[in-house]
Design a protein around this motif. Structure first.
Motif, mmCIF file in Angstrom:
data_model
loop_
_atom_site.group_PDB
_atom_site.id
_atom_site.type_symbol
_atom_site.label_atom_id
_atom_site.label_comp_id
_atom_site.label_asym_id
_atom_site.label_seq_id
_atom_site.Cartn_x
_atom_site.Cartn_y
_atom_site.Cartn_z
ATOM 1 N N UNK A 179 12.095 31.005 32.323
ATOM 2 C CA UNK A 179 12.620 32.319 31.953
ATOM 3 C C UNK A 179 12.862 32.403 30.448
ATOM 4 N N UNK A 180 13.487 31.371 29.897
ATOM 5 C CA UNK A 180 13.823 31.393 28.467
ATOM 6 C C UNK A 180 12.606 31.351 27.562
ATOM 7 N N UNK A 181 11.539 30.679 27.976
ATOM 8 C CA UNK A 181 10.332 30.651 27.142
ATOM 9 C C UNK A 181 9.418 31.840 27.421
ATOM 10 N N UNK A 182 9.794 32.663 28.380
ATOM 11 C CA UNK A 182 9.060 33.889 28.638
ATOM 12 C C UNK A 182 7.818 33.745 29.495
ATOM 13 N N UNK A 183 7.748 32.702 30.316
ATOM 14 C CA UNK A 183 6.595 32.576 31.209
ATOM 15 C C UNK A 183 6.686 33.637 32.297
ATOM 16 N N UNK A 184 5.714 34.511 32.311
ATOM 17 C CA UNK A 184 5.709 35.557 33.341
ATOM 18 C C UNK A 184 4.742 35.236 34.465
ATOM 19 N N UNK A 185 3.903 34.238 34.245
ATOM 20 C CA UNK A 185 2.972 33.815 35.277
ATOM 21 C C UNK A 185 2.467 32.415 35.010
ATOM 22 N N UNK A 186 2.262 31.671 36.088
ATOM 23 C CA UNK A 186 1.738 30.320 35.959
ATOM 24 C C UNK A 186 1.247 29.830 37.314
ATOM 25 N N UNK A 187 0.363 28.837 37.254
ATOM 26 C CA UNK A 187 -0.085 28.142 38.453
ATOM 27 C C UNK A 187 0.743 26.869 38.572
ATOM 28 N N UNK A 188 0.927 26.414 39.792
ATOM 29 C CA UNK A 188 1.670 25.175 39.990
ATOM 30 C C UNK A 188 0.768 24.121 40.605
ATOM 31 N N UNK A 189 1.009 22.885 40.244
ATOM 32 C CA UNK A 189 0.346 21.729 40.828
ATOM 33 C C UNK A 189 1.468 20.871 41.376
ATOM 34 N N UNK A 190 1.522 20.736 42.683
ATOM 35 C CA UNK A 190 2.610 19.984 43.300
ATOM 36 C C UNK A 190 2.056 18.737 43.967
#
Length: 86
Positions: free
Chosen positions: A38-49
């Motif tokens: 939130x603080x760095x402003x990521x509004x979208x991303x993919x996750x690798x779990x």
């Protein structure tokens, strides 16, 4: 962002993690990663779990599904029980 073995990079021993409880550790990691994104402003991303870190990625995706473009799973589980064991 990555979370590997329980406590790695956090200065915590397995004994300390067992004392705190793995659920509490996961909750804290989810809150920390959520605050960071939130603080760095990521509004979208993919996750690798992967492995025992998978529930953290799943919780982030459930909290903010609008941010997730993909979830790539490698040997990740979807249960909270048994995350940290001796």
């Amino acid at each position: 962002m990555a979370r590997g073995e329980a406590g790695s990079g956090l200065g915590l021993s397995i004994d300390r993690i067992l004392q705190l409880g793995s659920a509490r550790l996961r909750d804290n990691l989810v809150a920390t990663i959520d605050k960071f994104t939130t603080e760095v402003g990521l509004t979208g991303y993919a996750t690798y779990v992967i492995d025992d870190g998978a529930p953290i990625g799943y919780r982030l995706a459930a909290s903010h599904p609008e941010r997730i473009s993909a979830i790539v799973v490698q040997n990740g589980n979807a249960c909270d029980e048994g995350q940290v064991s001796r």
